[in-house]
Design a protein around this motif. Structure first.
Motif, PDB file in Angstrom:
ATOM      1  N   GLU A  52     -11.003   4.732  -3.663  1.00 53.01           N
ATOM      2  CA  GLU A  52      -9.624   5.138  -3.424  1.00 53.01           C
ATOM      3  C   GLU A  52      -9.295   6.423  -4.177  1.00 53.01           C
ATOM      4  O   GLU A  52      -8.630   7.327  -3.650  1.00 53.01           O
ATOM      5  CB  GLU A  52      -8.657   4.023  -3.835  1.00 53.01           C
ATOM      6  CG  GLU A  52      -8.766   2.768  -2.991  1.00 53.01           C
ATOM      7  CD  GLU A  52      -8.455   3.012  -1.526  1.00 53.01           C
ATOM      8  OE1 GLU A  52      -7.695   3.962  -1.228  1.00 53.01           O
ATOM      9  OE2 GLU A  52      -8.965   2.271  -0.665  1.00 53.01           O
TER      10      GLU A  52
ATOM     11  N   LYS B   3      -6.803  -3.127   0.059  1.00 52.69           N
ATOM     12  CA  LYS B   3      -7.546  -2.565   1.190  1.00 52.69           C
ATOM     13  C   LYS B   3      -9.002  -3.028   1.222  1.00 52.69           C
ATOM     14  O   LYS B   3      -9.788  -2.558   2.050  1.00 52.69           O
ATOM     15  CB  LYS B   3      -7.476  -1.030   1.132  1.00 52.69           C
ATOM     16  CG  LYS B   3      -6.048  -0.505   1.252  1.00 52.69           C
ATOM     17  CD  LYS B   3      -5.948   0.979   0.971  1.00 52.69           C
ATOM     18  CE  LYS B   3      -6.621   1.818   2.020  1.00 52.69           C
ATOM     19  NZ  LYS B   3      -6.403   3.271   1.790  1.00 52.69           N
TER      20      LYS B   3
ATOM     21  N   TYR C  97      -4.739   2.499  -8.564  1.00 56.21           N
ATOM     22  CA  TYR C  97      -5.906   2.652  -7.684  1.00 56.21           C
ATOM     23  C   TYR C  97      -6.654   1.319  -7.552  1.00 56.21           C
ATOM     24  O   TYR C  97      -7.152   0.975  -6.468  1.00 56.21           O
ATOM     25  CB  TYR C  97      -6.848   3.731  -8.206  1.00 56.21           C
ATOM     26  CG  TYR C  97      -6.430   5.139  -7.834  1.00 56.21           C
ATOM     27  CD1 TYR C  97      -6.260   5.503  -6.504  1.00 56.21           C
ATOM     28  CD2 TYR C  97      -6.201   6.097  -8.808  1.00 56.21           C
ATOM     29  CE1 TYR C  97      -5.873   6.791  -6.153  1.00 56.21           C
ATOM     30  CE2 TYR C  97      -5.814   7.392  -8.469  1.00 56.21           C
ATOM     31  CZ  TYR C  97      -5.648   7.735  -7.153  1.00 56.21           C
ATOM     32  OH  TYR C  97      -5.262   8.998  -6.807  1.00 56.21           O
TER      33      TYR C  97
ATOM     34  N   LEU D 226      -4.630  -0.816  -5.252  1.00 57.67           N
ATOM     35  CA  LEU D 226      -4.779  -0.315  -3.896  1.00 57.67           C
ATOM     36  C   LEU D 226      -6.106  -0.775  -3.303  1.00 57.67           C
ATOM     37  O   LEU D 226      -6.186  -1.156  -2.124  1.00 57.67           O
ATOM     38  CB  LEU D 226      -4.695   1.216  -3.910  1.00 57.67           C
ATOM     39  CG  LEU D 226      -4.447   1.928  -2.580  1.00 57.67           C
ATOM     40  CD1 LEU D 226      -3.121   1.491  -1.967  1.00 57.67           C
ATOM     41  CD2 LEU D 226      -4.447   3.445  -2.794  1.00 57.67           C
TER      42      LEU D 226
ATOM     43  N   VAL E  99       0.844  -1.204   0.000  1.00 57.13           N
ATOM     44  CA  VAL E  99       0.000   0.000   0.000  1.00 57.13           C
ATOM     45  C   VAL E  99       0.876   1.251   0.000  1.00 57.13           C
ATOM     46  O   VAL E  99       0.645   2.201  -0.761  1.00 57.13           O
ATOM     47  CB  VAL E  99      -0.946   0.003   1.220  1.00 57.13           C
ATOM     48  CG1 VAL E  99      -1.585   1.388   1.410  1.00 57.13           C
ATOM     49  CG2 VAL E  99      -2.035  -1.043   1.046  1.00 57.13           C
TER      50      VAL E  99
ATOM     51  N   ILE F   5       2.482   1.720  -3.401  1.00 54.68           N
ATOM     52  CA  ILE F   5       1.554   2.224  -4.419  1.00 54.68           C
ATOM     53  C   ILE F   5       1.239   3.702  -4.179  1.00 54.68           C
ATOM     54  O   ILE F   5       1.195   4.509  -5.120  1.00 54.68           O
ATOM     55  CB  ILE F   5       0.267   1.375  -4.438  1.00 54.68           C
ATOM     56  CG1 ILE F   5       0.586  -0.018  -4.989  1.00 54.68           C
ATOM     57  CG2 ILE F   5      -0.811   2.052  -5.289  1.00 54.68           C
ATOM     58  CD1 ILE F   5      -0.581  -0.992  -4.930  1.00 54.68           C
ATOM     59  N   ASN F   6       1.010   4.062  -2.919  1.00 51.98           N
ATOM     60  CA  ASN F   6       0.763   5.477  -2.613  1.00 51.98           C
ATOM     61  C   ASN F   6       1.958   6.341  -3.013  1.00 51.98           C
ATOM     62  O   ASN F   6       1.796   7.454  -3.515  1.00 51.98           O
ATOM     63  CB  ASN F   6       0.460   5.658  -1.124  1.00 51.98           C
ATOM     64  CG  ASN F   6      -0.959   5.272  -0.764  1.00 51.98           C
ATOM     65  OD1 ASN F   6      -1.871   5.413  -1.576  1.00 51.98           O
ATOM     66  ND2 ASN F   6      -1.158   4.771   0.442  1.00 51.98           N
TER      67      ASN F   6
END
Length: 378
Positions: free
Chosen positions: A241, A234, A227, A230, A54, A57-58
């Motif tokens: 997202e 999650k 996205y 992600l 995560v 990716i962010n």
């Protein structure tokens, strides 16, 4: 808006080349490594791996936004340099044209004066001016009182004085014409140099714009996948997202607006973005957004005056002296990315940012216009 298809490698090549051209210094930037769907699925095996993916990716999403903003900011800067070069060229052209016109006028005046003085000299020759002077010297005092002789002598003297004045004026105009011609030649050489500089600046601006467009295309291509990945990690939806990220950006923009600034765009030029500029459509869109901010239609007249003065409602307006950009003349321009990644060429994105900025700093368009009237900026 049509976009050219670019490979990631081509994007990196163009962007790096543009930045090197802009600064004179540069180094190749390695393309980021994006996670595969296999990487994402494997990361779901434990919480630590999930969080690491995560975070990765962010970070990639933030990097995409940063790269896109940097490319677009470089495009704005190159556009400002082109605009300044074009303004200097226009001034130099006007100066060279004026000097040449004055030189031509002075030469024409010199020719006219020389022709007039020549005619007077010819008249004096026919009148025999030297004979009159000799006759006056030889005549008796009684004869010198002859009104006819004195009159004729005075007329010849007057002709001579006029001819001398005309000759002097002709020489003065001739010298002026020579001086102005030399100045015009120098001004023309400067104008030619500035024309070459403007052409080079235009090419740099167009290349920077192409790089910005390519970077945005890359961002949009990879962001949708990131996205989605992600969301898988999650256990949410990709749209959630993306909306969450947009909400965070909007909140940051609102906070920034309280202490931010916009440019005084009374001296803007059009950036060579190749985009279709439609001030009327931009105003229509803005009018439809007023209610979202709690404003009535009475605020539109203030907004029209405000952005007429700032940019003429042109989405490609750039201030060469500050690099303020767009309809709202955002300064620095990349602040508009909080309203959308396509701020460089999308008038609606620029308007969304501008209205948010006005709401946060002045409360309303009329409040912003009042500040503009008092300070020449808002």
């Amino acid at each position: 808006m049509r976009r050219t298809a670019w490979s990631v490698g081509a994007v990196a090549t163009v962007l790096v080349a543009t930045l090197v051209t802009a600064s004179g210094v540069g180094a190749a930037i390695a393309a980021p490594s994006y996670p595969s769907w296999g990487d994402v699925q494997a990361a779901k095996a434990n919480a630590a791996a999930t969080q690491a993916q995560v975070d990765r990716i962010n970070g990639l999403l933030a990097g995409l936004q940063t790269a896109s903003n940097a490319a677009s900011e470089a495009a704005v800067k190159r556009a400002g340099e082109y605009g300044l070069a074009e303004l200097n060229l226009q001034k130099a052209t006007a100066k060279a044209t004026d000097l040449q016109a004055r030189a031509d006028s002075a030469k024409s005046e010199a020719d006219t004066l020389r022709a007039q003085s020549g005619k007077l000299a010819e008249q004096m020759g026919r009148a025999g001016g030297s004979d009159y002077a000799l006759r006056l010297f030889l005549t008796s005092d009684e004869q010198k009182t002859s009104d006819s002789l004195l009159y004729q002598l005075g007329a010849v003297a007057k002709l001579g004085a006029n001819a001398t004045k005309l000759f002097a004026a002709a020489d003065e105009q001739k010298n002026l014409a020579t001086s102005l011609s030399a100045q015009a030649d120098t001004a023309q050489k400067i104008r030619d140099q500035l024309a070459a500089k403007a052409k080079s600046a235009l090419e740099a601006a167009q290349a920077a714009h192409a790089a910005a467009e390519a970077e945005l295309a890359s961002q949009q291509e990879h962001a949708s996948t990131l996205y989605a990945q992600l969301a898988l990690l999650k256990n949410t939806a990709a749209s959630f997202e993306q909306q969450y990220a947009q909400g965070v950006a909007a909140a940051a923009a609102a906070a920034q607006a309280a202490n931010g600034s916009a440019g005084a765009g009374t001296h803007w030029v059009s950036a060579p973005t190749g985009m279709t500029v439609n001030p009327a459509a931009a105003q229509a869109y803005a009018a439809g957004q007023l209610g979202r901010y709690g404003w009535g239609s009475d605020q539109m007249s203030c907004l029209v005056r405000l952005w007429n003065q700032e940019s003429g409602w042109r989405a490609n307006a750039v201030n060469p002296s500050s690099d303020a950009y767009g309809i709202a003349q955002a300064l620095p321009p990349e602040k508009m990315s909080s309203a959308g990644p396509d701020w460089l060429t999308n008038a609606n994105t620029q308007i969304d940012w501008g209205l948010t900025y006005i709401k946060g700093r002045y409360g309303s368009p009329c409040g912003a216009w009042a500040h503009e009237v008092s300070n020449n900026w808002y």
